[in-house]
Design a protein around this motif. Structure first.
Motif: not given
Lengths: 915, 254
Positions: B97-99, B149-150, B67-84, B104-105
């Motif tokens: 760039x990520x910030x 982004x906590x 319902x709110x994918x953007x909002x969810x992704x803003x509250x999620x932090x993800x470390x993938x298996x491969x460090x691409x 983020x301010x």
């Protein structure tokens, strides 16, 4: 049994041969063989196009010595083209010869000797280079040596010519390739490896620019007359392509004193180039191979400024910075962009040639005045910068790292696409615009420059929005289909259309810049088009269906197996931002993936045809509208230098200067007025009286309703001279078709003519020698005449003189030209029937070197000499048809000679005019 | 809380994830285990939005994430298996760039990035291009990017891969600390010892189905096995590892 070293060499040779192109330019899945095959086919096609020149040499009737000298121009062109292609090949295979870390890491653990790797690389490069040179010379390498050998008459000469040709080409190839390798090798030795890697790609791009600039801008000096001047003799010592012309003549056994020093230069250059290349390469292999593994390819980071300029919102700033850094740090992307910029540069330089050297009789433009070549160059560079950048945007940098854009989402798709647009504007449009501003403001006054920049801006926006119409991606983040990098035939057609449209547009622009009232509508038109495109692009961008694309096609496993999504789930769960590639779930929920339909050739052909037809229709209508307004000439804007004299029904413009006797009367060619003599009349006026005039309808003269027959023109002139008080003796100077009128006048009023100078005169039998072409000429002239109402005359080479340009595009002038053309055939036949004879009156026939090269024209020009007992012919070099503008000194000298003979005969002594 | 309800993923006849349901509570570290090809990474990619589930629902704190994918992704932090990562950017540039992508301010984020780099011992190499980073350094960059982004939800897929001992110890403590501060931590790893030590709850996946979803202690008691490795071997490993080893050694000596 093959030895181990031979096996290693054979295996490595094959590997290196297919890697000859700089791998950083191509994607991993590029079909190198196909791409190289396409290059070879292009080169062979070019060779076939040029090969016809050899047959022209064979058919020439001139003496062999003259033919061999006149063939220098062709020889130089072939050598220069070969050297340019080889130079670009060397750039394309940049660093292929040098040891690189990838090879060392892979091969070092294996039992392979370093010198085997070196020899295999050299052999691979030599093979590829040899194939390229062979493809480029496959047809010319047969036709030209055969023709040149045949001219010399002996079978052994043909063999010798073949040998000389191919040895020269191989020597030029070795020189050029060795030079590029030597440049790299020296840089690799002098700089540390990291600095060399950083500098290398910029050297590569600079090499492209230098090769193209030298190829297009080197002056045409391949004639004895040109090489005989001290300045040119010094200049050619710096132009390697001329050295190898000398080498060819030396090997062919047809040396010329002007070329002998160049042949020596060629040998020396070859030795130095190849020697330096080999020695620096050997040093590279022996000194740096071991260090390659130890030294990293990348310099360790230094402290960098933490501040980067904000360029809008944080998202826009992130995207622009990401793109700028990718472009500046990815060699692959930079090189591909450089290829596009190189093509644009080549086209701009080709135009620049007309700036320096003129074009078929039209003299070159003065660079300090607003001129077409420079303006076209800025537009062409802008187009190629935008298109090249757009192409480069399609190529990913690190596909697997894209997950960060897909998972870190703060805004909707349109904001990301706005970042893409801003990036293209900042990285492509802005640099070209700024560079154009800097260059133009340094050479031209402010107004035309500001006017051009104000037009260039909206054009940049238009190009940007056009290029991004279907680009729903963040640059460098979408996958790229393998095999996309192919040379398409349509690219050439598109370039031709682009150049034609740019040329027309710039001519309109120059006209508008000279008249500010006409400039505003042009600017308004561009702004309207830019706004419409922007609105269209915004609509599409903000559409709810717009999604960012990260995959060019869905993953193969999905395509191959036919994904059947859960319909209920898809309907209840519309795809989120960047989650899936577009089309992977059918929004109608049918469960079928959209299939790619094979290209419908007929449909696309019809679309293309319709679009082309519509485009031409629009151009035609626009041209008619424009010509009807712009073709009205306001003579008050152009103050006439002479006076108007009524000759019976209309007034003709006559301009007389100087004093003395005899009076020189100038008769200009078809479509020309008295301004054609602007470089000659002032000089002649210094020692006698000189009069030029505009025939009816041309220049400041009023049009006549009478047909432009020999009689009518001669009568007009007779009345004009009489009413102006211009009395004999008269020396007539006639150019081109004007020479027909001059001779007819001399035949009709023999007592009035004391001497004649014919300047590249049209012979009355000209059309008889072109029976096949005359029908074409008729058809072409008829079509051309019909299209003049649409302003087609503005597409042709224009004079650099603003007044001549304005007159020649006016409706009055075009009607007069049409009337004159209708009577050409009749006038020529009439002159032939008259059988002109000047008796003992002096006659000088000036023939341009270019005209004299045409086989059937040569004897006709010589035939003029039979019309006087005191005649001579002068072949004028470095000139096209308009000798009086290209080499005015030659015309002045001829007139002076005739005037002095006339004075001697009239007054019994030579009256030396004051200098 | 992160809740997966009957999540399935089919790739045309191939069922990668089959009706998986589990939840990861805030304040806990939930381990997500399974052999290669079990559907572990597919599940995590469905949670992060990289791929879409064929069926089922994913909820976070009781709300459907679709319902709110953007909002969810803003509250999620993800470390993938491969460090691409983008190799041409420096560590600092990548994190900036990520910030910026997370809106983020600028000022406070720059200071935060700087400090995080220092704490992860990357400060001296922050301007070097990522292409010059070792695997462990790249992993650290990924961790910082995920935490910048906590986030309330942290997804870690093989986070210890490439880390040296001291960094691994720091990460282990960090995971515990984050959980203690009320984050939802879903942690996937092959290092069963670490999982056993860190996780209070474990979900084991085998061939796309859940075969265990319980606390470690209860699993030990239920199966009467002393370690998580033994439990995992019983539930998810099908190979006779000793026999395979003998066959490989025999082959290369042949």
């Amino acid at each position: 049994m093959e030895s181990r070293a031979e096996t290693h060499f054979r295996v490595l040779y094959r590997q290196f041969l297919f890697r000859i192109v700089d791998l950083d330019i191509l994607s991993d899945q590029a079909d190198i063989v196909k791409l190289l095959g396409q290059f070879a086919a292009l080169l062979a096609a070019l060779s076939l196009m040029i090969a016809g020149g050899g047959f022209r040499i064979m058919r020439s009737n001139a003496p062999p010595s003259e033919i061999l000298v006149s063939a220098w121009v062709d020889e130089h062109s072939l050598i220069a083209t070969t050297m340019a292609v080889v130079g670009l090949f060397a750039v394309l295979s940049w660093e292929s010869a040098l040891p690189n870390q990838r090879d060392v890491l892979v091969l070092a653990p294996l039992p392979v000797r370093i010198h085997t790797i070196f020899l295999a690389k050299l052999a691979a490069m030599g093979s590829a280079l040899g194939l390229a040179v062979l493809a480029l010379n496959v047809f010319t390498g047969i036709s030209y040596p055969f023709a040149i050998g045949l001219v010399r008459g002996h079978f052994l000469d043909i063999i010798r010519s073949f040998a000389a040709y191919w040895i020269t080409m191989l020597a030029a190839t070795a020189f050029m390739f060795g030079g590029v390798l030597a440049m790299q090798g020296i840089a690799a030795q002098v700089l540390s490896r990291q600095r060399f890697l950083r500098l290398s790609s910029y050297l590569q791009i600079a090499a492209v620019g230098l090769i193209l600039a030298v190829y297009f801008l080197q002056p045409p000096l391949a004639t004895p007359a040109a090489l005989s001047t001290p300045a040119n003799a010094k200049l050619v010592m710096w132009l390697p392509s001329y050295w190898f012309v000398g080498l060819f003549q030396q090997l062919n056994g047809s040396p010329h004193e002007a070329l002998e020093p160049l042949a020596v230069q060629a040998w020396l250059g070859l030795v130095v180039s190849v020697g330096t290349a080999l020695s620096t390469l050997l040093l590279s292999y022996s000194r740096t191979t071991r260090k390659l593994v130890e030294e990293p390819d990348i310099e360790p980071g230094r402290h960098r400024a933490g501040w980067s300029p904000p360029l809008g919102s944080t998202l826009l700033t992130a995207i622009v910075h990401f793109c700028a850094r990718t472009l500046s740090r990815s060699r692959q992307h930079r090189i591909i962009l450089a290829c596009y910029l190189g093509i644009g540069l080549a086209l701009a330089l080709a135009y620049g040639r007309t700036l320096l050297y003129g074009y078929y009789g039209y003299e070159g433009y003065p660079w300090y005045e607003v001129n077409r070549p420079i303006l076209v160059a800025t537009v062409v560079m802008l187009c190629f910068a935008v298109v090249g950048m757009r192409v480069v945007f399609s190529m990913p940098i690190a596909l697997r790292a894209n997950w960060i854009f897909q998972t870190v989402v703060a805004r909707d798709a349109p904001e990301y696409l706005a970042g893409t647009r801003r990036t293209l504007l900042l990285l492509a449009v802005a640099p070209v615009w700024i560079l154009s501003a800097v260059v133009l403001l340094s050479i031209w006054p402010p107004w035309p420059v500001v006017g051009h920049l104000l037009l260039l801006g909206p054009l940049g926006f238009i190009l940007t929005d056009l290029c991004l119409l279907r680009f729903d991606k963040i640059p460098f983040t979408c996958s790229y289909l393998p095999g996309k990098a192919q040379i398409h035939v349509t690219a050439g057609a598109c370039i031709l259309v682009l150049m034609a449209l740019t040329d027309v547009g710039v001519q309109f622009e120059i006209y508008a810049l000279l008249h500010p009232v006409r400039y505003v509508p042009l600017l308004a038109l561009l702004l309207v088009v830019a706004s419409l495109l922007r609105w269209r692009a915004s609509e599409k961008m903000n559409s709810p269906e717009t999604m960012l694309k990260f995959e060019e096609t869905p993953p193969p496993v999905v395509l191959a197996l036919g994904l059947q999504p859960d319909r209920a789930f898809s309907q209840a769960n519309p795809p989120g931002l960047g989650v899936l590639p577009r089309g992977s779930i059918d929004s109608a929920g049918s469960g079928h993936l959209p299939r790619r339909e094979p290209a419908n050739v007929l449909r696309w052909t019809m679309r293309l045809g319709t679009a082309t037809f519509a485009l031409f229709g629009l151009l035609l209508l626009g041209g008619v509208a424009y010509q009807s307004v712009a073709g009205r000439l306001d003579l008050s804007e152009y103050p006439r230098p002479g006076r108007l004299i009524d000759v019976g029904g209309h007034r003709l413009h006559l301009h007389c200067t100087g004093s003395g006797s005899p009076t020189v009367v100038f008769e200009s060619g078809s479509g020309s007025g008295m301004l054609a003599w602007r470089k000659v009349q002032p000089e002649v006026s210094r020692w006698t009286r000189a009069c030029s005039y505009d025939r009816a309808g041309y220049g400041w003269s009023e049009p006549s309703s009478q047909p432009r027959t020999n009689h009518r023109i001669a009568e007009d002139l007779r009345v004009l001279l009489e009413k102006s008080g211009t009395e004999g003796p008269l020396v007539f100077v006639g150019h081109s078709l004007g020479a027909v009128y001059t001779q007819f006048f001399a035949a009709t009023y023999p007592d009035a003519v004391a001497g004649v100078v014919l300047v590249d005169a049209t012979h009355e039998e000209t059309f008889e020698h072109l029976p096949q072409l005359s029908a074409w000429i008729d058809w072409g002239m008829a079509l051309n005449k019909e299209l003049r109402v649409a302003g087609i005359s503005r597409l042709y080479p224009q004079s650099s003189h603003p007044t001549i340009r304005a007159f020649s595009n006016s409706n009055k002038h075009l009607e007069a030209l049409g009337s004159e053309e209708e009577t050409v055939a009749r006038n020529l036949a009439e002159l032939k029937a008259v059988e002109v004879s000047l008796g003992n009156r002096p006659l000088i026939v000036l023939t341009s070197e270019q005209t004299n090269q045409v086989d059937f024209v040569r004897p006709l020009q010589a035939e003029f000499l039979t019309r006087s007992l005191q005649s001579k012919q002068i072949i004028v070099g470095n000139s096209g048809h308009s000798i009086h503008t290209a080499q005015p000194g030659a015309v002045v000298a001829a007139i002076r000679e005739v005037v002095e003979v006339t004075r001697r005969e009239q007054f019994g002594s030579s009256l030396a005019a004051a200098p | 809380m992160l809740e997966l309800r009957s999540i399935s993923k089919r790739f045309s006849g191939i069922v990668a994830v089959d009706e998986v349901s589990f939840s990861a509570a805030a304040g806990e570290v939930t381990g997500y285990l399974g052999p290669n090809g079990s559907g572990k990474s597919t599940t995590i990619k469905m949670i992060t939005g990289l791929i879409e589930p064929t069926s089922g629902e994913i909820l976070f704190n009781g709300e459907l994430i679709r319902r709110d994918p953007i909002g969810f992704k803003q509250r999620m932090g993800y470390v993938p298996e491969e460090p691409h990562l983008y190799p041409h950017l420096s560590g600092s540039e990548y994190l900036t760039m990520v910030a910026q992508l997370r809106d983020l301010p600028s000022g406070p984020t720059t200071a935060r990035i700087d400090e995080l780099l220092r704490l992860f011992e990357l400060h001296g190499d922050r301007h070097a291009p990522i292409s010059a980073y070792s695997k462990g350094m790249r992993q650290k960059v990924l961790l910082i990017a995920a935490l910048l982004h906590n986030p309330d939800l942290i997804l870690l897929d093989e986070p210890f891969s490439g880390l040296d001992v001291s960094s691994a110890l720091v990460l282990r403590s960090l995971i515990e600390e984050l959980a203690a501060r009320g984050k939802v931590v879903l942690f996937s790893s092959h290092e069963l010892e670490t999982v056993e030590r860190l996780c209070s709850w474990v979900v084991i996946l085998h061939r796309g189905k859940i075969v265990a979803d319980d606390s470690v202690e209860r699993l030990r008691a239920l199966m009467a096995l002393p370690t998580l490795e033994d439990i995992f071997s019983q539930l998810a490993v099908e190979q006779d590892t000793a026999a395979i080893s003998r066959q490989i050694a025999d082959l290369i000596e042949a």
